[in-house]
Write an enzyme that holds these catalytic residues in place. Sequence first.
Site, PDB file in Angstrom:
ATOM      1  N   GLU A 103      -4.414  -9.045  -1.036  1.00 16.43           N
ATOM      2  CA  GLU A 103      -4.907  -8.874   0.341  1.00 16.43           C
ATOM      3  C   GLU A 103      -6.388  -8.577   0.374  1.00 16.43           C
ATOM      4  O   GLU A 103      -6.889  -7.745  -0.389  1.00 16.43           O
ATOM      5  CB  GLU A 103      -4.145  -7.746   1.056  1.00 16.43           C
ATOM      6  N   GLU A 125       0.805  -1.229   0.000  1.00 18.05           N
ATOM      7  CA  GLU A 125       0.000   0.000   0.000  1.00 18.05           C
ATOM      8  C   GLU A 125       0.837   1.279   0.000  1.00 18.05           C
ATOM      9  O   GLU A 125       0.835   2.032   0.974  1.00 18.05           O
ATOM     10  CB  GLU A 125      -1.003  -0.029   1.159  1.00 18.05           C
TER      11      GLU A 125
END
Length: 522
Positions: free
Chosen positions: A365, A260
């Site tokens: 994820e 991220e």
Amino acid sequence: MVPLLPSVLVVALVVSAADVTLCAGINRCVARNFGHDSVVCECNSTYCDGVGPVSLPPLGQYSTYLSSMAGSRMEPGQGQVRVNSTGAGLRLTIVPYQKYQRIKGFGGAMTDAAAINILSLSAGAQEQLLRQYFSKEGIGYSVVRVPMASCDFSTRLYTYADTPGDYGLKSFALAPEDVKMKIPLLLRAQALSPRPLSLLGSAWSAPTWMKTNGALIGKGSLKGQPGGKEHKTWAQYYIRFLEEYAKYNLTFWALTTGNEPSAGEMTNYSFQALGFTPEEQRDWVALDLGPALQSSAHPHTHILILDDNRLLLPHWARVVLSDVHAARYIHGVAVHWYLDTLVPAEASLGATHQLFPEYYLFGTEACAGWSSVDRGVKLGSWDHAEQYAHDILEDLNHYVVGWTDWNLALDQTGGPNWVKNFVDSPVIVDAKRDVFYKQPTFYSMAHFSAFLWEGSQRVGVSASAKTQLEFSAFVRPDGSVVLIVLNRSSSAIQFEVWDPAVGYIPCTTPAHSLLTAAWNAH
């Protein structure tokens, strides 16, 4: 196969085209209701439900597996393929000549928290839990994401090179969390698995001394510029990680460019992050990570960019993959599922595939219970199972080649997590009772992971009328066909499947259910 009998053990005789095999027993779910919309299945050191190895009936018959809000859990059924139409109002037609992406696999993450929870059980219960995911009687997990050093699902903040100014990475060392917990569990999972596991490494943050903000958390990126000493050292950190794990005979299929990267661009971000813009990521791969990996002992390890939410696509991919210097080192684009409702799959995943069809899309994820309106563990939540199945089907129908859940196991609070970012997991551990609960999301994963072997190829499937059903079809490497159907509506839906190669298959999906049908096509 007859529907499950109420006895504890049903021994199923499965006849395959080649030989006769006696399946292991099929254990019933020991259902427990915690007041949500469905049930969990409780497992202990000596007992856990399971379907046994999934095998197909001979040509002319089909197998089904059903899970539902009403309490079915991978419940097997079998029937005769029909020569003539059943006359059902809805027909799903398999279109085998429409060929799409090939599957890589499904799995979950061996975080520090997952390892702590698995190891909090007795030896027998640990073995049961790992078997459920990885053994041939389990649900076929083949991908394991491994955080490189700490993330929020750790009990402390650390990296592998915390000595300031150590540009030669002389102090680089794996943490006790790796050596004592994650690595032994990965080796046990690999020993149980009938095929090599595909390990995927993701780093959350560089050491503080390499970063602009001097902290593991919050808004901060690497000091200097791509090609500079911090960027080169950060690339070498990845290589050192691969080398250290290789000493334990664990090799990595892929690395992501960092978890991220958009989080590290946010002011006051509460846990470990490292900011990259797409331009910075492009140049770091081109000048540092790509060449470092290419000249290392691990040149075949894939590089996946993004590792962030799909709403950043196709822009992120366009910036990075349009650059020939970066693109030559890259194999795929990694996506997370958070905020998926904000951007259509076609506008993000579909558009990216159309622009860059030679790079695969891979889900790295996902977890339920992450949003403020639906926070943490909900034991028995069928709604969470439907969230998973809907997202997996949508991803698969938009060229994604695999889907990785987040923590393999959490405790009843949804942790441990040092920043209290508690979420849900397909397996919830109750260490005090030495039991673990298989959530509805575990079975949601199973409907895909147990059937879609690596190399399975998505094929066309068309509906004869508008329907609330969601579905995707695949031809496996052995030529058999798998159809996965989700019914999120509150009523049962009858339909038939027409495979021109074999005939008509009558099906019913109960309200709020997930059905996998499989059959031999030749």
